[in-house]
Write an enzyme that holds these catalytic residues in place. Structure first.
Site, PDB file in Angstrom:
ATOM      1  N   ASP A   1       1.048  -1.015  -0.069  1.00  0.00           N
ATOM      2  CA  ASP A   1       0.055   0.177   0.212  1.00  0.00           C
ATOM      3  C   ASP A   1       0.644   1.050   0.084  1.00  0.00           C
ATOM      4  O   ASP A   1       2.065   1.181   0.054  1.00  0.00           O
ATOM      5  CB  ASP A   1      -0.744   0.091   1.164  1.00  0.00           C
ATOM      6  CG  ASP A   1      -0.129  -0.729   2.278  1.00  0.00           C
ATOM      7  OD1 ASP A   1      -0.927   0.210   3.517  1.00  0.00           O
ATOM      8  OD2 ASP A   1       1.003   0.083   2.693  1.00  0.00           O
ATOM      9  N   SER A   2       0.657   2.300  -0.065  1.00  0.00           N
ATOM     10  CA  SER A   2       1.238   3.734  -0.036  1.00  0.00           C
ATOM     11  C   SER A   2       1.041   3.781   1.070  1.00  0.00           C
ATOM     12  O   SER A   2       2.900   4.572   0.854  1.00  0.00           O
ATOM     13  CB  SER A   2       0.249   4.792  -1.196  1.00  0.00           C
ATOM     14  OG  SER A   2      -0.563   5.705   0.409  1.00  0.00           O
ATOM     15  N   GLY A   3       1.082   3.338   2.309  1.00  0.00           N
ATOM     16  CA  GLY A   3       1.543   4.527   3.620  1.00  0.00           C
ATOM     17  C   GLY A   3       0.513   5.715   3.876  1.00  0.00           C
ATOM     18  O   GLY A   3       0.222   5.359   5.297  1.00  0.00           O
TER      19      GLY A   3
ATOM     20  N   PHE B   1      -2.713   5.678   4.386  1.00  0.00           N
ATOM     21  CA  PHE B   1      -3.602   5.378   4.613  1.00  0.00           C
ATOM     22  C   PHE B   1      -3.393   4.411   6.128  1.00  0.00           C
ATOM     23  O   PHE B   1      -4.048   5.215   7.115  1.00  0.00           O
ATOM     24  CB  PHE B   1      -4.109   4.514   4.257  1.00  0.00           C
ATOM     25  CG  PHE B   1      -5.257   3.801   4.643  1.00  0.00           C
ATOM     26  CD1 PHE B   1      -5.333   2.689   5.783  1.00  0.00           C
ATOM     27  CD2 PHE B   1      -7.037   5.178   4.688  1.00  0.00           C
ATOM     28  CE1 PHE B   1      -6.865   2.212   6.814  1.00  0.00           C
ATOM     29  CE2 PHE B   1      -8.122   3.633   5.905  1.00  0.00           C
ATOM     30  CZ  PHE B   1      -8.306   2.728   6.405  1.00  0.00           C
TER      31      PHE B   1
ATOM     32  N   ASP C   1      -3.189   8.301  -1.834  1.00  0.00           N
ATOM     33  CA  ASP C   1      -4.250   9.008  -1.863  1.00  0.00           C
ATOM     34  C   ASP C   1      -4.364   9.189  -0.721  1.00  0.00           C
ATOM     35  O   ASP C   1      -4.174   9.241   0.420  1.00  0.00           O
ATOM     36  CB  ASP C   1      -5.510   7.714  -2.623  1.00  0.00           C
ATOM     37  CG  ASP C   1      -5.420   6.622  -1.438  1.00  0.00           C
ATOM     38  OD1 ASP C   1      -4.108   6.449  -0.261  1.00  0.00           O
ATOM     39  OD2 ASP C   1      -6.203   6.192  -1.206  1.00  0.00           O
TER      40      ASP C   1
ATOM     41  N   GLN D   1     -11.652   6.642  -4.377  1.00  0.00           N
ATOM     42  CA  GLN D   1     -11.737   7.817  -3.983  1.00  0.00           C
ATOM     43  C   GLN D   1     -13.053   8.028  -4.368  1.00  0.00           C
ATOM     44  O   GLN D   1     -14.135   7.244  -5.274  1.00  0.00           O
ATOM     45  CB  GLN D   1     -11.398   8.582  -3.745  1.00  0.00           C
ATOM     46  CG  GLN D   1      -9.868   7.899  -2.646  1.00  0.00           C
ATOM     47  CD  GLN D   1     -10.188   7.476  -1.787  1.00  0.00           C
ATOM     48  OE1 GLN D   1     -11.323   7.018  -1.111  1.00  0.00           O
ATOM     49  NE2 GLN D   1      -9.563   6.276  -0.810  1.00  0.00           N
TER      50      GLN D   1
ATOM     51  N   GLY E   1     -10.976   3.956   0.320  1.00  0.00           N
ATOM     52  CA  GLY E   1     -12.668   4.258   0.635  1.00  0.00           C
ATOM     53  C   GLY E   1     -13.554   4.186   1.793  1.00  0.00           C
ATOM     54  O   GLY E   1     -14.797   4.151   2.169  1.00  0.00           O
TER      55      GLY E   1
ATOM     56  N   ASP F   1      -7.668  -7.671   0.447  1.00  0.00           N
ATOM     57  CA  ASP F   1      -6.703  -7.963   1.229  1.00  0.00           C
ATOM     58  C   ASP F   1      -7.328  -7.297   2.633  1.00  0.00           C
ATOM     59  O   ASP F   1      -8.529  -6.807   2.641  1.00  0.00           O
ATOM     60  CB  ASP F   1      -5.326  -6.866   1.203  1.00  0.00           C
ATOM     61  CG  ASP F   1      -5.674  -5.528   2.398  1.00  0.00           C
ATOM     62  OD1 ASP F   1      -6.604  -4.673   1.512  1.00  0.00           O
ATOM     63  OD2 ASP F   1      -5.626  -4.957   3.115  1.00  0.00           O
TER      64      ASP F   1
HETATM   65  N1  DPZ Z   1      -9.961   0.011   3.966  1.00  0.00           N
HETATM   66  C1  DPZ Z   1      -9.131   1.099   3.474  1.00  0.00           C
HETATM   67  C2  DPZ Z   1      -7.602   0.547   3.380  1.00  0.00           C
HETATM   68  C3  DPZ Z   1      -7.082   1.173   2.996  1.00  0.00           C
HETATM   69  N2  DPZ Z   1      -5.512  -0.067   2.580  1.00  0.00           N
HETATM   70  C4  DPZ Z   1      -6.487   2.076   2.267  1.00  0.00           C
HETATM   71  C5  DPZ Z   1      -5.430   2.328   0.971  1.00  0.00           C
HETATM   72  O1  DPZ Z   1      -4.676   2.204   1.769  1.00  0.00           O
HETATM   73  N3  DPZ Z   1      -5.585   3.607   0.458  1.00  0.00           N
HETATM   74  N4  DPZ Z   1      -6.369   4.526   0.300  1.00  0.00           N
HETATM   75  C6  DPZ Z   1      -7.900   3.713   1.284  1.00  0.00           C
HETATM   76  O2  DPZ Z   1      -8.837   4.187   0.743  1.00  0.00           O
HETATM   77  C7  DPZ Z   1      -7.504   2.708   2.063  1.00  0.00           C
HETATM   78  C8  DPZ Z   1      -8.776   1.694   2.488  1.00  0.00           C
END
Ligand code: DPZ
Length: 373
Positions: free
Chosen positions: A93-95, A97, A147, A190, A217, A267
């Site tokens: 993931d991007s970090g 969140f 994001d 989003q 989101g 995930d």
């Molecule tokens: N439930 C969610 C789990 C997540 N790991 C993320 C995320 O990494 N980015 N953006 C997201 O909206 C998001 C929602």
């Protein structure tokens, strides 16, 4: 073995899809569940066990890994696959969140996010470009754009501004990602709980011609019908021949209903976190092994399971381990839960191929409702 990133649509059943993502490090059978390997480990599991249960890909959390041991250190040690001894695909993931949910003193601007580490208080700046750089240093096969996940409920103009910021960040991440053969960068749709904004986000991201698309989101506390309504709006607005990933989802019921709406990848920390807290997922629903009713129950969780944790240990023993706080309790229940989740995904893949997903989904729901006999 392919040297590129390819998604093949093998079968459909209504809006549900059976596919394959082919990458240099392996093939991901979809619908797929990605066990969460937070800090380079799927907690309480050996990586060989995770693989043996049927996982084709795991998730790594950029936030945790960038803080400890550090992205540059992981790169010096050969990358996350070598470091964690997982040679198959990894999605990171991007970090962003987790910055918003875990870090202290977060500040978000057009530039990115600034935050203090929850570990040592060091201040970090994470721009879209730095997030992609970190994921590249980790050696991630599928990298997520940075994001913003707006907290709901929120006014429409707040959701709109947040969604538009994420779109600008998607563009910057695409540029920063550049050309990494065999790897992919996914955009994240989003738009909160507003169907029109969700569709606008999906269509704008589609215009970036990315390798895959996540739906973010959601799974942030909204009722399931709201989540499903957003999928009903978003999935038709995404390319048919690219993978769709629903972030942070979910329960077995969430997953089945989302697969029926066209989601390919998932995930969620539920199976691993619940296992460490004494909760077992089974085809008869959830079983809380902390409950005293299990204290002298000599039955296994599921005598018909091919997972030793479900088949070979009594509920009484599992109850004892959980109540005593023994590490083996969390290990066995995590093993059981990931086994159940992967068997759920295999059943969904088979049902889509056979064109019998509706009946299969109904049978699953009946088993969960019947409960633990
Ligand atoms: N439930 C969610 C789990 C997540 N790991 C993320 C995320 O990494 N980015 N953006 C997201 O909206 C998001 C929602």
């Amino acid at each position: 073995m392919t040297q590129s990133f390819q998604f093949s649509l093998l079968a459909t059943d209504g809006a549900a899809r059976r596919g394959e993502v082919s990458m240099p490090r392996g093939t991901i059978r979809t619908p797929a569940f990605m066990p969460v390997g937070t800090a380079g480990t799927v907690k309480a599991m050996y990586m060989d066990q995770v693989r043996d249960l049927g996982a084709d890909i795991i998730l790594g959390n950029t936030y945790h890994l960038m803080l400890r041991p550090g992205a540059e250190r992981v790169a010096r040690l050969g990358g996350l696959h070598e470091f964690a001894r997982w040679p198959h695909p990894i999605l990171t993931d991007s970090g962003g969140f987790q910055v918003m949910s875990l870090a202290q003193l977060r500040k978000l601007s057009e530039k990115g996010v600034t935050f203090k580490s929850h570990i040592d208080g060091v201040v970090h700046e994470m721009s879209p470009e730095r997030s992609i750089e970190i994921q590249g240093l980790l050696g991630s096969d599928i990298q997520m754009q940075l994001d913003e996940c707006v907290a709901l409920p929120a006014e429409r103009d707040v959701i709109e501004r947040s969604m538009e910021l994420s779109l600008r960040w998607a563009d910057r991440c695409k540029i920063a990602f550049g050309d990494q053969p065999g790897r992919a960068m996914f955009g994240i749709v989003q738009g909160g709980d507003d169907e029109a904004l969700r569709v606008r986000s999906a269509e704008a991201l589609t215009g970036l011609d990315l390798k895959g698309y996540a739906v973010g989101g959601l799974a942030v506390g909204e009722p399931q019908p709201v989540m499903l309504a957003m999928l009903d709006a978003v999935c038709p607005a995404l390319p048919q021949h690219k993978p769709r990933y629903l972030m942070g989802v979910g329960t077995p019921d969430d997953i089945v209903k989302s697969v029926q709406r066209g989601i390919d990848m998932f995930d969620c920390v539920m199976p691993t976190r619940a296992g460490r807290h004494g909760l077992a997922y089974t085809r008869h629903g959830k079983i809380n092994l902390r409950n005293a009713r299990h204290a002298e129950d000599s039955r296994p969780l599921d005598a018909e399971s091919d997972c030793p944790a479900a088949r070979d240990y009594s509920r009484a023993y599992l109850h004892h381990l959980v109540k005593a706080g023994e590490a083996l309790g969390g290990m066995l229940l995590t093993w059981n839960n990931l086994s159940y989740y992967q068997s759920l995904m295999q059943g969904l893949r088979d049902a889509i191929e056979a064109g019998r997903l509706a009946d299969h989904a109904a049978a699953l729901a009946e088993g969960w409702a019947r409960g633990d006999l």
